[in-house]
Design a protein around this motif. Structure first.
Motif, mmCIF file in Angstrom:
data_model
loop_
_atom_site.group_PDB
_atom_site.id
_atom_site.type_symbol
_atom_site.label_atom_id
_atom_site.label_comp_id
_atom_site.label_asym_id
_atom_site.label_seq_id
_atom_site.Cartn_x
_atom_site.Cartn_y
_atom_site.Cartn_z
ATOM 1 N N PRO A 80 10.126 9.145 -3.721
ATOM 2 C CA PRO A 80 9.829 7.953 -3.070
ATOM 3 C C PRO A 80 9.006 6.963 -3.572
ATOM 4 N N LEU A 81 9.172 5.635 -3.361
ATOM 5 C CA LEU A 81 8.523 4.526 -3.906
ATOM 6 C C LEU A 81 7.753 4.024 -2.902
ATOM 7 N N VAL A 82 6.236 4.057 -3.304
ATOM 8 C CA VAL A 82 5.253 3.364 -2.477
ATOM 9 C C VAL A 82 4.778 2.244 -2.931
ATOM 10 N N LEU A 83 4.836 1.244 -2.587
ATOM 11 C CA LEU A 83 4.100 -0.025 -3.078
ATOM 12 C C LEU A 83 2.945 -0.550 -2.220
ATOM 13 N N TYR A 84 2.076 -0.836 -3.262
ATOM 14 C CA TYR A 84 0.732 -1.720 -2.646
ATOM 15 C C TYR A 84 1.316 -2.810 -1.956
ATOM 16 N N VAL A 85 0.566 -3.468 -1.055
ATOM 17 C CA VAL A 85 0.934 -4.630 -0.395
ATOM 18 C C VAL A 85 0.647 -5.777 -1.345
ATOM 19 N N ASN A 86 0.008 -5.546 -2.117
ATOM 20 C CA ASN A 86 -0.081 -6.722 -3.446
ATOM 21 C C ASN A 86 1.232 -6.828 -4.152
ATOM 22 N N THR A 87 2.287 -6.983 -3.609
ATOM 23 C CA THR A 87 3.533 -7.114 -4.212
ATOM 24 C C THR A 87 4.215 -8.272 -3.404
ATOM 25 N N LEU A 88 5.275 -8.914 -4.055
ATOM 26 C CA LEU A 88 6.143 -9.839 -3.252
ATOM 27 C C LEU A 88 6.951 -9.091 -2.478
ATOM 28 N N TYR B 87 12.599 -3.169 -1.998
ATOM 29 C CA TYR B 87 12.984 -1.794 -2.506
ATOM 30 C C TYR B 87 12.468 -0.618 -2.211
ATOM 31 N N CYS B 88 11.105 -0.709 -1.516
ATOM 32 C CA CYS B 88 10.232 0.489 -1.301
ATOM 33 C C CYS B 88 10.488 1.275 0.067
ATOM 34 N N ASP B 89 10.014 2.566 0.252
ATOM 35 C CA ASP B 89 10.072 3.255 0.944
ATOM 36 C C ASP B 89 9.078 2.901 2.096
ATOM 37 N N VAL B 90 7.886 2.735 1.752
ATOM 38 C CA VAL B 90 6.720 2.481 2.357
ATOM 39 C C VAL B 90 5.753 1.652 1.773
ATOM 40 N N CYS B 91 4.939 0.751 2.251
ATOM 41 C CA CYS B 91 3.847 -0.010 1.945
ATOM 42 C C CYS B 91 2.658 0.686 2.019
ATOM 43 N N CYS B 92 1.364 0.536 1.269
ATOM 44 C CA CYS B 92 0.343 0.896 1.652
ATOM 45 C C CYS B 92 -0.886 -0.209 1.151
ATOM 46 N N THR B 93 -1.995 0.026 1.581
ATOM 47 C CA THR B 93 -3.240 -0.918 1.308
ATOM 48 C C THR B 93 -4.245 0.334 0.484
ATOM 49 N N SER B 94 -5.424 -0.502 0.115
ATOM 50 C CA SER B 94 -6.196 0.488 -0.485
ATOM 51 C C SER B 94 -6.987 1.309 0.577
ATOM 52 N N ALA B 95 -6.739 0.787 1.947
ATOM 53 C CA ALA B 95 -7.578 1.425 2.914
ATOM 54 C C ALA B 95 -6.858 2.757 3.118
ATOM 55 N N ASN B 96 -5.289 2.549 3.230
ATOM 56 C CA ASN B 96 -4.663 3.702 3.833
ATOM 57 C C ASN B 96 -3.713 4.492 2.442
ATOM 58 N N VAL B 97 -3.886 4.161 1.585
ATOM 59 C CA VAL B 97 -2.899 4.840 0.349
ATOM 60 C C VAL B 97 -2.978 6.223 0.324
ATOM 61 N N LEU B 98 -4.181 7.073 0.564
ATOM 62 C CA LEU B 98 -4.434 8.506 0.644
ATOM 63 C C LEU B 98 -3.381 9.189 1.966
ATOM 64 N N LYS B 99 -3.804 8.316 3.149
ATOM 65 C CA LYS B 99 -2.961 8.876 4.239
ATOM 66 C C LYS B 99 -1.433 8.790 4.109
ATOM 67 N N ALA C 70 9.398 -1.541 5.623
ATOM 68 C CA ALA C 70 8.321 -0.863 4.821
ATOM 69 C C ALA C 70 7.005 -0.974 5.338
ATOM 70 N N LEU C 71 6.674 -2.412 5.731
ATOM 71 C CA LEU C 71 5.469 -2.689 6.314
ATOM 72 C C LEU C 71 5.143 -2.163 7.663
ATOM 73 N N GLU C 72 6.190 -2.047 8.416
ATOM 74 C CA GLU C 72 6.133 -1.300 9.759
ATOM 75 C C GLU C 72 5.908 0.315 9.668
ATOM 76 N N ARG C 73 6.557 0.740 8.570
ATOM 77 C CA ARG C 73 6.408 2.356 8.450
ATOM 78 C C ARG C 73 4.915 2.455 8.005
ATOM 79 N N MET C 74 4.349 1.651 7.187
ATOM 80 C CA MET C 74 2.882 1.712 6.698
ATOM 81 C C MET C 74 2.006 1.411 8.167
ATOM 82 N N LEU C 75 2.279 0.573 8.782
ATOM 83 C CA LEU C 75 1.358 0.415 10.098
ATOM 84 C C LEU C 75 1.425 1.687 10.842
ATOM 85 N N GLU C 76 2.629 2.156 11.043
ATOM 86 C CA GLU C 76 2.833 3.567 12.048
ATOM 87 C C GLU C 76 2.059 4.614 11.416
ATOM 88 N N LEU C 77 2.420 4.847 9.984
ATOM 89 C CA LEU C 77 1.720 5.882 9.482
ATOM 90 C C LEU C 77 0.372 6.092 9.284
#
Ligand code: 13P
Ligand code: SF4
Length: 310
Positions: A113-121, A127-139, A301-308
């Motif tokens: 799977p491709l996880v992208l940091y929100v620091n992307t355009l 193109y990614c499966d889910v986004c993350c931030t530095s606060a939730n990357v591990l989760k 991808a952003l909504e999936r991050m918020l859910e997870l």
């Protein structure tokens, strides 16, 4: 003599305009103190995304931050007008990931799977499966049913995630970095510790691995604020952009905060000034929009991050 176009008491004028136009100001923790002080909410990237989603009343969201954060707000809350005070406020790390590189790596690792940091355009988020931030990357990474994960664009955050989750994290591109966090080096912390032996060291995961290992706590900007607030320590050495020190000092007036490298400034975040914020609100610019087809995919991808991330 030419007349000054911008009212002298900008802070007051901005508050007045905000009410007249039914606007709110969201500011990132790295914004200038005068912008943080006037904002309706100050936070890290996940908190600001949540605020953008939850905002029901306002017609306009002035996003005092950089491009990708405003873009995410526009994607997550398409009914609002999202304004970026300075169009030049772009995160250089977000520019480091290209669609071609994503396609190349997806071909090499079709199962990952491709996880992208929100620091992307937004075009790459699509193109990614889910986004993350530095606060939730591990989760986020732990929640994926995969032992190998493609991750971009920050190599240091990828290394942090690999070290903490035990999964194989492949950086995309191999070399992505934040030019501001690159400035922090553990040698400086060692010297500061000679001067402040009881100081607790906090670092952002965008710092290099050696710097992360030197820190007592690694986390997002708001996680550092929480950690400092709850800690019994009196002195903190801080490994992130200097803007965070304003909030740290404001929240903890009895504690001492020392920047781990004096010139750690993100020039992009600092392009937002009170003058530009005033003009942005007055002229309702610069409007951030994302093409609907891109927004639809990036929103998933952003909504999936918020859910997870709960
Ligand atoms: P935070 O989500 O920790 O606020 O980080 C955003 C950022 O751009 C760090 O450089
Ligand atoms: Fe981008 Fe680094 Fe600035 Fe954060 S501090 S906005 S990652 S350049």
């Amino acid at each position: 003599m030419t007349e000054r176009r911008i009212p002298v008491n900008l802070a007051e004028q901005i508050v007045k305009l905000k009410h007249e136009k039914n606007a709110i100001i969201l500011a990132h923790n790295y914004q200038r103190p005068e912008i943080q002080d006037i904002a309706d909410y100050v936070g890290d990237s996940i908190e600001l995304s949540r605020k953008a989603v939850e905002e029901k009343q306002a017609k306009i969201i002035v996003f005092a931050a950089v491009d990708f954060m405003a873009e995410s707000a526009a994607i997550l809350n398409p009914d609002k007008q999202v304004l970026l005070p300075c169009l030049g406020a772009r995160c250089p790390m977000a520019q480091m990931l290209t669609i071609d590189e994503i396609k190349r790596m997806k071909k090499l690792y079709p199962q990952a799977p491709l996880v992208l940091y929100v620091n992307t355009l937004a075009v790459t988020k699509a193109y990614c499966d889910v986004c993350c931030t530095s606060a939730n990357v591990l989760k986020i990474i732990e929640s994926l049913d995969a032992d190998t994960v493609l991750f971009g664009p920050d190599r240091n955050l990828a290394e942090y995630a690999q070290r903490k989750t035990g999964k194989k994290i492949i950086p995309v591109p191999e070399w992505g970095f934040c030019p501001t966090h690159l400035l922090f080096q553990p040698e400086d912390v060692h010297i500061l510790k000679m001067q402040y032996p009881d100081a607790v060291v906090m670092a952002h995961p965008e710092c290099n691995l050696e710097m992360q290992k030197t820190a007592d706590f690694v986390g997002s900007t708001s996680q550092m604020c929480k950690y400092a607030m709850e800690s019994n320590a009196k002195t903190f050495i801080v490994g992130t952009e200097e803007g965070l020190l304003h909030r740290l000092k404001k929240d903890n007036p009895e504690k001492q905060f020392i920047l781990a490298y004096q010139e750690a400034v993100c020039p992009n975040m600092k392009l937002n000034t009170l003058d530009r914020l005033y003009v942005s609100l007055k002229d309702e610019k610069h409007l951030i929009t994302v093409p609907p087809a891109v927004a639809k995919k990036a929103r998933k991808a952003l909504e999936r991050m918020l859910e997870l991330s709960g």
